[in-house]
Enzyme design. Structure first.
Site, PDB file in Angstrom:
ATOM      1  N   HIS A  67      -7.009  -5.770   1.978  1.00 29.72           N
ATOM      2  CA  HIS A  67      -5.902  -5.205   2.754  1.00 29.72           C
ATOM      3  C   HIS A  67      -5.406  -6.277   3.719  1.00 29.72           C
ATOM      4  O   HIS A  67      -6.209  -6.972   4.353  1.00 29.72           O
ATOM      5  CB  HIS A  67      -6.377  -4.057   3.646  1.00 29.72           C
ATOM      6  CG  HIS A  67      -6.887  -2.839   2.958  1.00 29.72           C
ATOM      7  ND1 HIS A  67      -6.123  -1.702   2.813  1.00 29.72           N
ATOM      8  CD2 HIS A  67      -8.095  -2.549   2.407  1.00 29.72           C
ATOM      9  CE1 HIS A  67      -6.853  -0.754   2.213  1.00 29.72           C
ATOM     10  NE2 HIS A  67      -8.046  -1.246   1.957  1.00 29.72           N
TER      11      HIS A  67
ATOM     12  N   HIS B  32     -10.248  -5.065  -3.401  1.00 24.65           N
ATOM     13  CA  HIS B  32      -8.908  -5.300  -2.862  1.00 24.65           C
ATOM     14  C   HIS B  32      -8.990  -5.767  -1.421  1.00 24.65           C
ATOM     15  O   HIS B  32      -9.821  -5.300  -0.653  1.00 24.65           O
ATOM     16  CB  HIS B  32      -8.036  -4.045  -2.969  1.00 24.65           C
ATOM     17  CG  HIS B  32      -8.704  -2.799  -2.486  1.00 24.65           C
ATOM     18  ND1 HIS B  32      -9.614  -2.107  -3.265  1.00 24.65           N
ATOM     19  CD2 HIS B  32      -8.609  -2.120  -1.326  1.00 24.65           C
ATOM     20  CE1 HIS B  32     -10.048  -1.050  -2.590  1.00 24.65           C
ATOM     21  NE2 HIS B  32      -9.458  -1.040  -1.388  1.00 24.65           N
TER      22      HIS B  32
ATOM     23  N   GLY C 294     -15.237   3.454   3.706  1.00 25.01           N
ATOM     24  CA  GLY C 294     -13.851   3.841   3.445  1.00 25.01           C
ATOM     25  C   GLY C 294     -13.290   3.351   2.128  1.00 25.01           C
ATOM     26  O   GLY C 294     -12.097   3.505   1.879  1.00 25.01           O
ATOM     27  N   GLN C 295     -14.127   2.762   1.263  1.00 19.60           N
ATOM     28  CA  GLN C 295     -13.597   2.321  -0.032  1.00 19.60           C
ATOM     29  C   GLN C 295     -13.346   3.541  -0.915  1.00 19.60           C
ATOM     30  O   GLN C 295     -14.245   4.361  -1.123  1.00 19.60           O
ATOM     31  CB  GLN C 295     -14.562   1.358  -0.740  1.00 19.60           C
ATOM     32  CG  GLN C 295     -13.949   0.758  -2.003  1.00 19.60           C
ATOM     33  CD  GLN C 295     -14.855  -0.261  -2.701  1.00 19.60           C
ATOM     34  OE1 GLN C 295     -16.003  -0.462  -2.292  1.00 19.60           O
ATOM     35  NE2 GLN C 295     -14.332  -0.882  -3.745  1.00 19.60           N
TER      36      GLN C 295
ATOM     37  N   ASN D  14     -12.978  -3.172   2.303  1.00 15.41           N
ATOM     38  CA  ASN D  14     -13.931  -2.076   2.464  1.00 15.41           C
ATOM     39  C   ASN D  14     -14.910  -2.120   1.295  1.00 15.41           C
ATOM     40  O   ASN D  14     -14.505  -2.287   0.145  1.00 15.41           O
ATOM     41  CB  ASN D  14     -13.204  -0.726   2.482  1.00 15.41           C
ATOM     42  CG  ASN D  14     -12.360  -0.547   3.735  1.00 15.41           C
ATOM     43  OD1 ASN D  14     -12.745  -0.970   4.826  1.00 15.41           O
ATOM     44  ND2 ASN D  14     -11.187   0.062   3.591  1.00 15.41           N
TER      45      ASN D  14
ATOM     46  N   ASP E  49       0.844  -1.187   0.000  1.00  7.04           N
ATOM     47  CA  ASP E  49       0.000   0.000   0.000  1.00  7.04           C
ATOM     48  C   ASP E  49       0.885   1.246   0.000  1.00  7.04           C
ATOM     49  O   ASP E  49       1.887   1.314   0.715  1.00  7.04           O
ATOM     50  CB  ASP E  49      -0.926  -0.008   1.219  1.00  7.04           C
ATOM     51  CG  ASP E  49      -2.086   0.958   1.063  1.00  7.04           C
ATOM     52  OD1 ASP E  49      -3.226   0.485   0.926  1.00  7.04           O
ATOM     53  OD2 ASP E  49      -1.839   2.194   1.074  1.00  7.04           O
ATOM     54  N   ILE E  50       0.510   2.235  -0.794  1.00  5.24           N
ATOM     55  CA  ILE E  50       1.309   3.459  -0.929  1.00  5.24           C
ATOM     56  C   ILE E  50       1.257   4.307   0.349  1.00  5.24           C
ATOM     57  O   ILE E  50       2.140   5.139   0.584  1.00  5.24           O
ATOM     58  CB  ILE E  50       0.819   4.265  -2.156  1.00  5.24           C
ATOM     59  CG1 ILE E  50       1.900   5.188  -2.682  1.00  5.24           C
ATOM     60  CG2 ILE E  50      -0.455   5.053  -1.848  1.00  5.24           C
ATOM     61  CD1 ILE E  50       1.607   5.766  -4.063  1.00  5.24           C
TER      62      ILE E  50
HETATM   63  P1  5GP Z   1      -9.661   1.549   0.215  1.00 11.64           P
HETATM   64  O1  5GP Z   1      -9.669   2.821   1.008  1.00 11.64           O
HETATM   65  O2  5GP Z   1     -10.368   1.709  -1.113  1.00 11.64           O
HETATM   66  O3  5GP Z   1     -10.130   0.335   0.975  1.00 11.64           O
HETATM   67  O4  5GP Z   1      -8.142   1.235  -0.068  1.00 11.64           O
HETATM   68  C1  5GP Z   1      -7.430   1.765  -1.146  1.00 11.64           C
HETATM   69  C2  5GP Z   1      -5.995   1.688  -0.771  1.00 11.64           C
HETATM   70  O5  5GP Z   1      -5.227   1.885  -1.925  1.00 11.64           O
HETATM   71  C3  5GP Z   1      -5.561   2.746   0.251  1.00 11.64           C
HETATM   72  O6  5GP Z   1      -5.038   2.115   1.408  1.00 11.64           O
HETATM   73  C4  5GP Z   1      -4.517   3.560  -0.506  1.00 11.64           C
HETATM   74  O7  5GP Z   1      -3.438   3.967   0.310  1.00 11.64           O
HETATM   75  C5  5GP Z   1      -4.081   2.609  -1.591  1.00 11.64           C
HETATM   76  N1  5GP Z   1      -3.647   3.269  -2.815  1.00 11.64           N
HETATM   77  C6  5GP Z   1      -4.274   4.297  -3.445  1.00 11.64           C
HETATM   78  N2  5GP Z   1      -3.590   4.642  -4.539  1.00 11.64           N
HETATM   79  C7  5GP Z   1      -2.500   3.831  -4.593  1.00 11.64           C
HETATM   80  C8  5GP Z   1      -1.421   3.701  -5.518  1.00 11.64           C
HETATM   81  O8  5GP Z   1      -1.303   4.433  -6.515  1.00 11.64           O
HETATM   82  N3  5GP Z   1      -0.485   2.756  -5.252  1.00 11.64           N
HETATM   83  C9  5GP Z   1      -0.580   1.939  -4.149  1.00 11.64           C
HETATM   84  N4  5GP Z   1       0.400   1.039  -3.981  1.00 11.64           N
HETATM   85  N5  5GP Z   1      -1.597   2.011  -3.272  1.00 11.64           N
HETATM   86  C10 5GP Z   1      -2.542   2.957  -3.496  1.00 11.64           C
END
Ligand code: 5GP
Ligand code: ZN
Length: 113
Positions: free
Chosen positions: A101, A99, A92-93, A86, A30-31
């Site tokens: 986590h 995906h 929080g998605q 999520n 995760d970034i």
């Molecule tokens: P969500 O909030 O949708 O459950 O999770 C999305 C996740 O993707 C977040 O934890 C966010 O930090 C990660 N993310 C968003 N953009 C990027 C990216 O460009 N590269 C990587 N490696 N992770 C990302």
């Protein structure tokens, strides 16, 4: 899907710190890590989220879990890690390509916020 961030990561159009890849799944760090170990496991098939899963996706979701647990072992989080999907902006998605986590490497409180 052309304008999907994670589809672009799978294609290599956007760089990522890859941990694992096969014909079905892709795993990368995760970034914006929320724990010392925080990575994502995604299917190569574009599925918008858990609520969009169909019966034909059951096998891939099982594989994501197995691959994620194998990576957690390689990352040496011991037996303490959290698995999160999520679904929906209210939960929080932010990226609408399903995906998983996996977080570990620190103590994790329950219930989550
Ligand atoms: P969500 O909030 O949708 O459950 O999770 C999305 C996740 O993707 C977040 O934890 C966010 O930090 C990660 N993310 C968003 N953009 C990027 C990216 O460009 N590269 C990587 N490696 N992770 C990302
Ligand atoms: Zn996608």
């Amino acid at each position: 899907m052309a304008d999907c961030l994670f589809c672009k990561i799978i294609k290599g159009d956007i760089p990522s710190d890859r941990l694992y890849e096969d014909d079905d799944v892709y795993a990368f760090r995760d970034i914006s890590p929320q724990a010392p170990v925080h990575f994502l496991v995604i299917p190569k098939k574009h599925i918008s989220g858990p609520a969009a899963l169909t019966e034909e996706d059951e096998k891939i979701i099982g594989k994501m879990m197995r691959v994620g647990a194998d990576i957690a072992k390689q990352e040496e989080v011991g037996d303490a890690f959290r698995v999160v999907f999520n679904n929906g902006a209210g939960a929080g998605q932010t990226v609408f390509h399903i995906h998983m986590h996996i977080l570990g490497g620190r103590s994790l409180s329950w219930p989550p916020g």
